[in-house]
Motif scaffolding. Structure first.
Motif, PDB file in Angstrom:
ATOM      1  N   GLU A   1       0.314  -1.391   0.227  1.00 50.91           N
ATOM      2  CA  GLU A   1      -0.299   0.048  -0.018  1.00 50.91           C
ATOM      3  C   GLU A   1       1.011   1.274  -0.020  1.00 50.91           C
ATOM      4  OE1 GLU A   1      -3.228  -0.116   2.630  1.00 50.91           O
ATOM      5  OE2 GLU A   1      -4.137  -1.829   2.220  1.00 50.91           O
TER       6      GLU A   1
ATOM      7  N   LEU B   1       1.145   5.570   0.851  1.00 47.02           N
ATOM      8  CA  LEU B   1       0.731   7.371   1.338  1.00 47.02           C
ATOM      9  C   LEU B   1       1.473   8.359   0.656  1.00 47.02           C
ATOM     10  CD1 LEU B   1      -0.830   7.407   4.278  1.00 47.02           C
ATOM     11  CD2 LEU B   1       1.220   7.899   5.456  1.00 47.02           C
TER      12      LEU B   1
ATOM     13  N   THR C   1      -4.504   8.726   2.144  1.00 51.75           N
ATOM     14  CA  THR C   1      -4.150   7.098   1.621  1.00 51.75           C
ATOM     15  C   THR C   1      -4.458   8.126  -0.007  1.00 51.75           C
ATOM     16  OG1 THR C   1      -6.511   7.054   2.693  1.00 51.75           O
ATOM     17  CG2 THR C   1      -4.542   5.909   3.422  1.00 51.75           C
TER      18      THR C   1
END
Length: 235
Positions: free
Chosen positions: A37, A39, A117
């Motif tokens: 993921e 950021l 995010t």
């Protein structure tokens, strides 16, 4: 040895684990990024990170972002080959807050954005010549919308205020507000009050939603410091 504040987690499908340290004076944010993921972080705000986190720099906002005198770039930090931890320090001395957007929208003043995010869309919103010229916060706001985690910062401590009807805030103290609120720019008193009272222009909110304000403002601090500045003596 002092204990670290506990890692916090907000409910919802996209809530990341995070921790605030040193609130409310010099807030520092630590975020746990799951494997794979990403950021998004304001340029120059990264303070620490694990070695498996990789950074890419992307331009956001184009010419509009340039006019706000804020950074043209957003850094994207991705956790590769496993989860990673990143530490983030905003430029201004003050507090931070977190909101998890669920298809909603929040407007930030130019310097308030810290990180988010990938599901949070960042855009610059034209305030119009009248609002922008008189607001003291520039011609553009940062529009944050979508679904995901959003962190923002202040100069000074932060106070959330729930508005139901009408509410007035000095423009320099506004950090963020929800899209459900409409606003107009006005004066506290007449033109004499505007120039000689020490009170500036105000934002008159109407509707139902939350406003975040900061307990200090840069122009007031600059005026307080000015008499103590070093000065050259004439020969």
């Amino acid at each position: 040895m002092t204990e670290e504040p506990p890692i916090q987690k907000d409910p919802g499908p996209t809530g990341l684990d995070y921790r605030f340290d040193c609130k409310p004076d010099f807030s520092f944010l630590t975020v746990q990024i799951p494997a794979g993921e990403t950021l998004k972080v304001e340029a120059s705000a990264m303070a620490t990170m694990d070695t498996n986190i990789k950074m890419k720099t992307k331009m956001k906002g184009g010419f509009r972002r340039l006019l706000t005198k804020e950074s043209l770039f957003i850094n994207e930090f991705t956790a590769e080959n496993g989860p990673g931890e990143i530490g983030i320090a905003p430029g201004s001395p003050g507090d931070m807050d977190h909101v998890q957007l669920q298809g909603s929208t929040i407007f930030l003043q130019n310097s308030a954005y810290v990180c988010s995010t990938l599901g949070v869309n960042l855009e610059t919103k034209w305030q119009g010549l009248t609002k922008g010229f008189f607001s003291g916060e520039g011609l553009f706001l940062i529009k944050c919308s979508g679904t995901g985690d959003l962190w923002f910062s202040t100069y000074g401590a932060m106070i959330p205020i729930d508005v139901d009807g009408e509410y007035v805030v000095d423009n320099h103290y506004i950090v963020a507000f929800e899209e459900t609120l409409d606003y107009t720019i006005g004066r506290v008193g007449g033109y004499k009050s505007l120039f000689f009272s020490g009170e500036g222009l105000t934002c008159h909110f109407r509707g139902y939603g939350r406003v975040w304000i900061q307990t200090r403002q840069v122009p007031a601090f600059s005026s307080w410091v000015y008499p103590f500045r070093p000065s050259k003596k004439n020969d």
